[in-house]
Design a protein around this motif. Structure first.
Motif, PDB file in Angstrom:
ATOM      1  N   THR A 113       0.836  -1.199   0.000  1.00  0.00           N
ATOM      2  CA  THR A 113       0.000   0.000   0.000  1.00  0.00           C
ATOM      3  C   THR A 113       0.873   1.252   0.000  1.00  0.00           C
ATOM      4  O   THR A 113       0.597   2.214  -0.720  1.00  0.00           O
ATOM      5  N   TYR A 114       1.936   1.239   0.800  1.00  0.00           N
ATOM      6  CA  TYR A 114       2.845   2.388   0.843  1.00  0.00           C
ATOM      7  C   TYR A 114       3.606   2.549  -0.465  1.00  0.00           C
ATOM      8  O   TYR A 114       3.833   3.664  -0.930  1.00  0.00           O
ATOM      9  N   VAL A 115       3.983   1.439  -1.068  1.00  0.00           N
ATOM     10  CA  VAL A 115       4.675   1.504  -2.357  1.00  0.00           C
ATOM     11  C   VAL A 115       3.738   2.081  -3.414  1.00  0.00           C
ATOM     12  O   VAL A 115       4.131   2.950  -4.200  1.00  0.00           O
ATOM     13  N   ASP A 116       2.501   1.623  -3.439  1.00  0.00           N
ATOM     14  CA  ASP A 116       1.524   2.145  -4.399  1.00  0.00           C
ATOM     15  C   ASP A 116       1.303   3.644  -4.196  1.00  0.00           C
ATOM     16  O   ASP A 116       1.242   4.410  -5.160  1.00  0.00           O
ATOM     17  N   GLN A 117       1.190   4.063  -2.943  1.00  0.00           N
ATOM     18  CA  GLN A 117       1.022   5.484  -2.636  1.00  0.00           C
ATOM     19  C   GLN A 117       2.246   6.271  -3.111  1.00  0.00           C
ATOM     20  O   GLN A 117       2.115   7.343  -3.707  1.00  0.00           O
ATOM     21  N   ALA A 118       3.430   5.737  -2.871  1.00  0.00           N
ATOM     22  CA  ALA A 118       4.666   6.402  -3.287  1.00  0.00           C
ATOM     23  C   ALA A 118       4.717   6.546  -4.802  1.00  0.00           C
ATOM     24  O   ALA A 118       5.086   7.603  -5.323  1.00  0.00           O
ATOM     25  N   CYS A 119       4.335   5.497  -5.513  1.00  0.00           N
ATOM     26  CA  CYS A 119       4.366   5.538  -6.981  1.00  0.00           C
ATOM     27  C   CYS A 119       3.399   6.570  -7.534  1.00  0.00           C
ATOM     28  O   CYS A 119       3.742   7.331  -8.444  1.00  0.00           O
ATOM     29  N   ARG A 120       2.191   6.601  -6.996  1.00  0.00           N
ATOM     30  CA  ARG A 120       1.211   7.600  -7.454  1.00  0.00           C
ATOM     31  C   ARG A 120       1.716   9.014  -7.174  1.00  0.00           C
ATOM     32  O   ARG A 120       1.646   9.897  -8.038  1.00  0.00           O
ATOM     33  N   ALA A 121       2.218   9.228  -5.974  1.00  0.00           N
ATOM     34  CA  ALA A 121       2.720  10.555  -5.603  1.00  0.00           C
ATOM     35  C   ALA A 121       3.905  10.948  -6.478  1.00  0.00           C
ATOM     36  O   ALA A 121       3.991  12.091  -6.946  1.00  0.00           O
ATOM     37  N   ALA A 122       4.809  10.016  -6.725  1.00  0.00           N
ATOM     38  CA  ALA A 122       6.005  10.308  -7.517  1.00  0.00           C
ATOM     39  C   ALA A 122       5.651  10.664  -8.956  1.00  0.00           C
ATOM     40  O   ALA A 122       6.173  11.640  -9.508  1.00  0.00           O
ATOM     41  N   THR A 172       5.580  10.951   6.663  1.00  0.00           N
ATOM     42  CA  THR A 172       5.414  10.216   5.412  1.00  0.00           C
ATOM     43  C   THR A 172       6.336  10.830   4.366  1.00  0.00           C
ATOM     44  O   THR A 172       6.219  12.010   4.029  1.00  0.00           O
ATOM     45  N   THR A 173       7.270  10.020   3.875  1.00  0.00           N
ATOM     46  CA  THR A 173       8.328  10.510   2.988  1.00  0.00           C
ATOM     47  C   THR A 173       8.531   9.529   1.841  1.00  0.00           C
ATOM     48  O   THR A 173       8.451   8.319   2.030  1.00  0.00           O
ATOM     49  N   VAL A 174       8.809  10.082   0.665  1.00  0.00           N
ATOM     50  CA  VAL A 174       9.039   9.275  -0.533  1.00  0.00           C
ATOM     51  C   VAL A 174      10.346   9.729  -1.178  1.00  0.00           C
ATOM     52  O   VAL A 174      10.592  10.930  -1.314  1.00  0.00           O
ATOM     53  N   LEU A 175      11.171   8.757  -1.553  1.00  0.00           N
ATOM     54  CA  LEU A 175      12.376   9.026  -2.336  1.00  0.00           C
ATOM     55  C   LEU A 175      12.009   8.880  -3.808  1.00  0.00           C
ATOM     56  O   LEU A 175      11.461   7.850  -4.210  1.00  0.00           O
ATOM     57  N   VAL A 176      12.298   9.910  -4.600  1.00  0.00           N
ATOM     58  CA  VAL A 176      12.001   9.899  -6.032  1.00  0.00           C
ATOM     59  C   VAL A 176      13.316  10.095  -6.786  1.00  0.00           C
ATOM     60  O   VAL A 176      14.074  11.015  -6.481  1.00  0.00           O
ATOM     61  N   VAL A 177      13.565   9.231  -7.754  1.00  0.00           N
ATOM     62  CA  VAL A 177      14.780   9.303  -8.566  1.00  0.00           C
ATOM     63  C   VAL A 177      14.366   9.433 -10.027  1.00  0.00           C
ATOM     64  O   VAL A 177      13.541   8.652 -10.512  1.00  0.00           O
ATOM     65  N   THR A 178      14.931  10.424 -10.714  1.00  0.00           N
ATOM     66  CA  THR A 178      14.658  10.601 -12.136  1.00  0.00           C
ATOM     67  C   THR A 178      15.967  10.679 -12.909  1.00  0.00           C
ATOM     68  O   THR A 178      16.992  11.113 -12.383  1.00  0.00           O
ATOM     69  N   CYS A 179      15.906  10.257 -14.162  1.00  0.00           N
ATOM     70  CA  CYS A 179      17.022  10.390 -15.098  1.00  0.00           C
ATOM     71  C   CYS A 179      16.429  10.792 -16.435  1.00  0.00           C
ATOM     72  O   CYS A 179      15.302  10.425 -16.758  1.00  0.00           O
ATOM     73  N   GLY A 180      17.204  11.525 -17.199  1.00  0.00           N
ATOM     74  CA  GLY A 180      16.726  11.915 -18.513  1.00  0.00           C
ATOM     75  C   GLY A 180      17.696  12.857 -19.178  1.00  0.00           C
ATOM     76  O   GLY A 180      18.899  12.825 -18.914  1.00  0.00           O
ATOM     77  N   CYS A 186      10.873   5.194  -7.478  1.00  0.00           N
ATOM     78  CA  CYS A 186      10.500   5.765  -6.187  1.00  0.00           C
ATOM     79  C   CYS A 186      10.349   4.656  -5.161  1.00  0.00           C
ATOM     80  O   CYS A 186      10.215   3.480  -5.509  1.00  0.00           O
ATOM     81  N   GLN A 187      10.389   5.065  -3.912  1.00  0.00           N
ATOM     82  CA  GLN A 187      10.115   4.136  -2.820  1.00  0.00           C
ATOM     83  C   GLN A 187       9.758   4.932  -1.582  1.00  0.00           C
ATOM     84  O   GLN A 187      10.249   6.044  -1.387  1.00  0.00           O
ATOM     85  N   PRO A 188       8.895   4.370  -0.754  1.00  0.00           N
ATOM     86  CA  PRO A 188       8.622   5.037   0.520  1.00  0.00           C
ATOM     87  C   PRO A 188       9.847   4.915   1.422  1.00  0.00           C
ATOM     88  O   PRO A 188      10.591   3.938   1.332  1.00  0.00           O
ATOM     89  N   VAL A 189      10.063   5.923   2.245  1.00  0.00           N
ATOM     90  CA  VAL A 189      11.161   5.896   3.209  1.00  0.00           C
ATOM     91  C   VAL A 189      10.577   5.448   4.544  1.00  0.00           C
ATOM     92  O   VAL A 189       9.539   5.958   4.975  1.00  0.00           O
ATOM     93  N   HIS A 190      11.239   4.506   5.188  1.00  0.00           N
ATOM     94  CA  HIS A 190      10.715   3.941   6.432  1.00  0.00           C
ATOM     95  C   HIS A 190      10.541   5.022   7.493  1.00  0.00           C
ATOM     96  O   HIS A 190      11.391   5.903   7.650  1.00  0.00           O
ATOM     97  N   GLU A 191       9.447   4.939   8.225  1.00  0.00           N
ATOM     98  CA  GLU A 191       9.121   5.963   9.228  1.00  0.00           C
ATOM     99  C   GLU A 191      10.180   6.105  10.316  1.00  0.00           C
ATOM    100  O   GLU A 191      10.326   7.171  10.905  1.00  0.00           O
ATOM    101  N   GLN A 192      10.927   5.058  10.596  1.00  0.00           N
ATOM    102  CA  GLN A 192      11.976   5.176  11.612  1.00  0.00           C
ATOM    103  C   GLN A 192      13.090   6.118  11.161  1.00  0.00           C
ATOM    104  O   GLN A 192      13.782   6.696  11.983  1.00  0.00           O
TER     105      GLN A 192
END
Length: 141
Positions: A9-18, A90-98, A78-84
Motif C-alpha cells: 500500500t505504501y509503495v503504491d502510494q509512493a508511486c502515485r505521488a512520484a 510520510t516521505t518518498v524518495l524519487v529518482v529521475t534520469c533523462g 520511487c520508494q517510501p522511506v521507512h518511518e523510523q
C-alpha cells in the motif's frame, strides 16, 4: 507507516505521488519557473552539481538565473522511506534520469533525486520537496 497497512500500500502510494509530482515539477521547471519554489519546503536544500542552495529566497534566485529549459524524463523510480528514518513523517524518495537542454547549451543527461514529505492541508495532502540533488551525467566518449 502504521503496522496495520501493508508495505505494498505504501509503495503504491509512493508511486502515485512520484508520478504526479514528476509531471508537475518538470512542467513547472520548463514553463512556470517562478512558481517552482512553491514545491519546496521553506527550509529545503537543493544540491545542484555539488553546490548547495537552501531556503526559499536563495532557491528562487537560483532558479531565476538558470536559462530556460526543456527536460525529458526517461526513468522514474520511487520508494517510501521507512518511518523510523523520518520521525514518522510520510516521505518518498524519487529518482529521475533523462535529458535536459538549457537555452544556449547542448543537451545533457541528468540524474535528480528528491525527498518528498507529505504536508497535510485542511482538505488534502500536498507533497513538498525537503531535499533535491541534481547532477549532470557526463561520460567520457
Amino acid at each position: 507507516m502504521a503496522a496495520s497497512v501493508d508495505f505494498k500500500t505504501y509503495v503504491d502510494q509512493a508511486c502515485r505521488a512520484a508520478e504526479e509530482f514528476v509531471n508537475i515539477y518538470y512542467e513547472t521547471m520548463d514553463k512556470r519557473r517562478r512558481a517552482l519554489t512553491r514545491l519546496y519546503l521553506d527550509k529545503a536544500t537543493l544540491i545542484w552539481n555539488g553546490n548547495a542552495v537552501s531556503g526559499q529566497e536563495a532557491l528562487n534566485e537560483f532558479f531565476e538565473m538558470l536559462p530556460s529549459s526543456e527536460f525529458q524524463v526517461n526513468v522514474l523510480d520511487c520508494q517510501p522511506v521507512h518511518e523510523q528514518a523520518t520521525q514518522s513523517q510520510t516521505t518518498v524518495l524519487v529518482v529521475t534520469c533523462g535529458t535536459v537542454k538549457f537555452d544556449g547549451n547542448k543537451q545533457r543527461y541528468f540524474n535528480q533525486n528528491f525527498l518528498l514529505t507529505a504536508q497535510a492541508t485542511s482538505n488534502s495532502t500536498v507533497w513538498k520537496i525537503a531535499s533535491d540533488c541534481f547532477r549532470f551525467q557526463d561520460w567520457a566518449n
